[in-house]
Motif scaffolding. Structure first.
Motif, PDB file in Angstrom:
ATOM      1  N   LEU A   1      51.629 -11.489  40.948  1.00 32.15           N
ATOM      2  CA  LEU A   1      50.525 -10.642  40.510  1.00 32.15           C
ATOM      3  C   LEU A   1      50.311  -9.451  41.422  1.00 32.15           C
ATOM      4  CD1 LEU A   1      49.932 -13.493  39.144  1.00 32.15           C
ATOM      5  CD2 LEU A   1      47.570 -12.726  39.056  1.00 32.15           C
ATOM      6  N   SER A   2      50.888  -9.492  42.612  1.00 32.02           N
ATOM      7  CA  SER A   2      50.574  -8.450  43.587  1.00 32.02           C
ATOM      8  C   SER A   2      51.761  -8.180  44.502  1.00 32.02           C
ATOM      9  CB  SER A   2      49.353  -8.859  44.415  1.00 32.02           C
ATOM     10  OG  SER A   2      49.649 -10.002  45.203  1.00 32.02           O
ATOM     11  N   GLN A   3      51.526  -7.292  45.441  1.00 32.75           N
ATOM     12  CA  GLN A   3      52.552  -6.849  46.370  1.00 32.75           C
ATOM     13  C   GLN A   3      52.036  -7.043  47.802  1.00 32.75           C
ATOM     14  OE1 GLN A   3      55.598  -6.349  45.850  1.00 32.75           O
ATOM     15  NE2 GLN A   3      56.135  -4.186  45.678  1.00 32.75           N
ATOM     16  N   PRO A   4      51.842  -8.279  48.245  1.00 32.68           N
ATOM     17  CA  PRO A   4      51.315  -8.490  49.590  1.00 32.68           C
ATOM     18  C   PRO A   4      52.304  -8.032  50.653  1.00 32.68           C
ATOM     19  CG  PRO A   4      52.096 -10.548  48.686  1.00 32.68           C
ATOM     20  CD  PRO A   4      52.152  -9.547  47.567  1.00 32.68           C
ATOM     21  N   ASP A   5      51.782  -7.561  51.785  1.00 32.96           N
ATOM     22  CA  ASP A   5      52.659  -7.189  52.887  1.00 32.96           C
ATOM     23  C   ASP A   5      53.406  -8.413  53.380  1.00 32.96           C
ATOM     24  OD1 ASP A   5      51.982  -4.399  53.145  1.00 32.96           O
ATOM     25  OD2 ASP A   5      50.052  -5.044  53.942  1.00 32.96           O
ATOM     26  N   ASN A   6      54.607  -8.186  53.879  1.00 31.59           N
ATOM     27  CA  ASN A   6      55.337  -9.311  54.430  1.00 31.59           C
ATOM     28  C   ASN A   6      54.785  -9.668  55.808  1.00 31.59           C
ATOM     29  OD1 ASN A   6      57.105  -8.191  56.712  1.00 31.59           O
ATOM     30  ND2 ASN A   6      57.695  -6.824  55.031  1.00 31.59           N
ATOM     31  N   ARG A   7      55.118 -10.830  56.276  1.00 33.27           N
ATOM     32  CA  ARG A   7      54.512 -11.373  57.499  1.00 33.27           C
ATOM     33  C   ARG A   7      54.898 -10.628  58.763  1.00 33.27           C
ATOM     34  NH1 ARG A   7      58.486 -14.377  55.563  1.00 33.27           N
ATOM     35  NH2 ARG A   7      60.200 -15.143  56.862  1.00 33.27           N
ATOM     36  N   PHE A   8      55.901  -9.738  58.697  1.00 30.27           N
ATOM     37  CA  PHE A   8      56.317  -8.998  59.879  1.00 30.27           C
ATOM     38  C   PHE A   8      55.585  -7.665  60.032  1.00 30.27           C
ATOM     39  CE2 PHE A   8      60.190 -11.460  58.633  1.00 30.27           C
ATOM     40  CZ  PHE A   8      60.090 -12.398  59.651  1.00 30.27           C
ATOM     41  N   GLU A   9      54.791  -7.278  59.025  1.00 31.41           N
ATOM     42  CA  GLU A   9      54.055  -6.020  59.090  1.00 31.41           C
ATOM     43  C   GLU A   9      52.920  -6.115  60.115  1.00 31.41           C
ATOM     44  OE1 GLU A   9      54.611  -3.188  57.657  1.00 31.41           O
ATOM     45  OE2 GLU A   9      56.218  -3.753  56.274  1.00 31.41           O
TER      46      GLU A   9
END
Length: 356
Positions: free
Chosen positions: A15-23
């Motif tokens: 449903l969305s475009q969450p930032d990846n965990r390395f951001e």
């Protein structure tokens, strides 16, 4: 005030475009309706230097695998491989299903690796992280080219897919199966058409996967079914039905995998639950915690695919009972003794760009 979950783009699972965990910074969209747009898939070359992946995980049945593609347009919201897109600097959300990387030199790389001195033949699992028969394969034929090399070298392969496109390669797979070099598993988490459309929007419909089992079996290709993932509350009650229909279609072996929610997938699947099944959302997550000692996920070997505790034991018992009742058995062991790399005399012909 409860935040309304985003609206999924048409034909997509996330449903969305969450930032990846390395951001280091987190961004949040404030543009209303931005998620409703239809997104085009981008296909990008993957400049891989090797093609065979090696692992020593004790809870999987293979040590060698090949993934022709990174990312998967099937868009299965539950896919445990989504967090791997973070290593590319991309989002495990919509990026995973709209930014597809393809290994255009896969067959050439495979020839080189199989021909290395000291290579030890073991069955190669094809398309384990992401489906090797996702839609773009129809045009690119990378998986087909890999199978051609494996067939030429008499190298065993096992395939897991949820695509009907595998029927295109029945000729090759049947030829390999006659020498005990190939088997296939169809992944079918649910037979509910409506649930399937939202869970795995661009994969083959459940009834179509049952037909694929029937077609592969008729061609003499040992075929099994994986109920993967089993989703508590939503689909776990279908376990027996899926196994029964797959067996009637000819499946000889069966397995299951509990829903896995590693890393960013917890947020993505939570969004999906809130949008598609809001009345069941909390019940699903609560049940997942019961499978993992109060946590949504336990990454430990053995625990990650089955869970632990009374509910996990009950699920395993149900599986054993129906499997025995329907007459499922283990897959025939794949043959490794037939493997023949190119002879030294043919290296120049097979690998003109590589020194002999």
């Amino acid at each position: 005030m409860t935040r309304k979950p985003p609206t999924p783009p048409r034909g997509r699972g996330a449903l969305s475009q969450p930032d990846n965990r390395f951001e280091s910074q987190k961004r949040e969209s404030v543009e209303e309706g931005a998620e409703e747009q239809s997104l085009r898939t981008q296909f990008l070359p993957d400049a891989a230097r090797t093609i065979i992946n090696r692992n020593n995980s004790p809870d999987v049945g293979f040590s060698l695998s090949i993934n022709p593609y990174r990312g998967c347009e099937h868009g299965c919201v539950y896919c445990f491989a989504r967090p791997t897109h973070s290593y590319l600097g991309l989002s495990p959300g919509l990026d995973f299903e709209t930014r597809i990387f393809f290994k255009q030199d896969a067959s050439s790389l495979l020839r080189v690796e199989l021909s290395k001195k000291g290579y030890r033949c073991e069955p190669i699992a094809l398309g384990i992280n992401t489906d090797s028969y996702q839609p773009v394969e129809e045009k690119m034929g990378i998986t087909r080219s890999i199978l051609e090399v494996l067939e030429e070298f008499s190298h065993p392969v096992t395939i897991v897919t949820k695509s009907s496109l595998i029927e295109r390669d029945i000729d090759l797979l049947a030829k390999m199966a006659r020498k005990q070099l190939a088997n296939v598993f169809l992944s079918i988490p649910t037979l509910n058409e409506e649930l399937s459309r939202s869970l795995e929007p661009r994969a083959a419909a459940p009834w179509r996967r049952i037909e694929v089992i029937r077609a592969l079996t008729a061609a003499g290709i040992p075929t099994g079914v994986l109920v993967a993932p089993v989703i508590p509350v939503l689909s776990d009650h279908e376990l027996e039905k899926v196994l029964r229909e797959a067996r009637e279609a000819g499946a000889i072996s069966a397995g299951y995998v509990l829903l896995r929610l590693p890393l960013e997938l917890r947020e993505l699947f939570g969004e999906w639950l809130d949008f598609h099944v809001p009345l069941s959302s909390q019940a699903v997550l609560a049940r997942m915690r019961e499978f993992h000692g109060g946590k949504l996920y336990d990454p430990g070997f053995g625990e990650r695919m089955r869970g632990s505790g009374p509910l996990a034991e009950l699920l395993e018992q149900r599986f054993r009972i129906i499997k025995r009742k329907l007459g499922y058995r283990e897959m025939p062991v794949l043959e490794t003794s037939l493997f023949r790399p190119p002879s030294a005399l043919s290296r120049g012909r097979l690998f003109p760009d590589f020194p002999g």
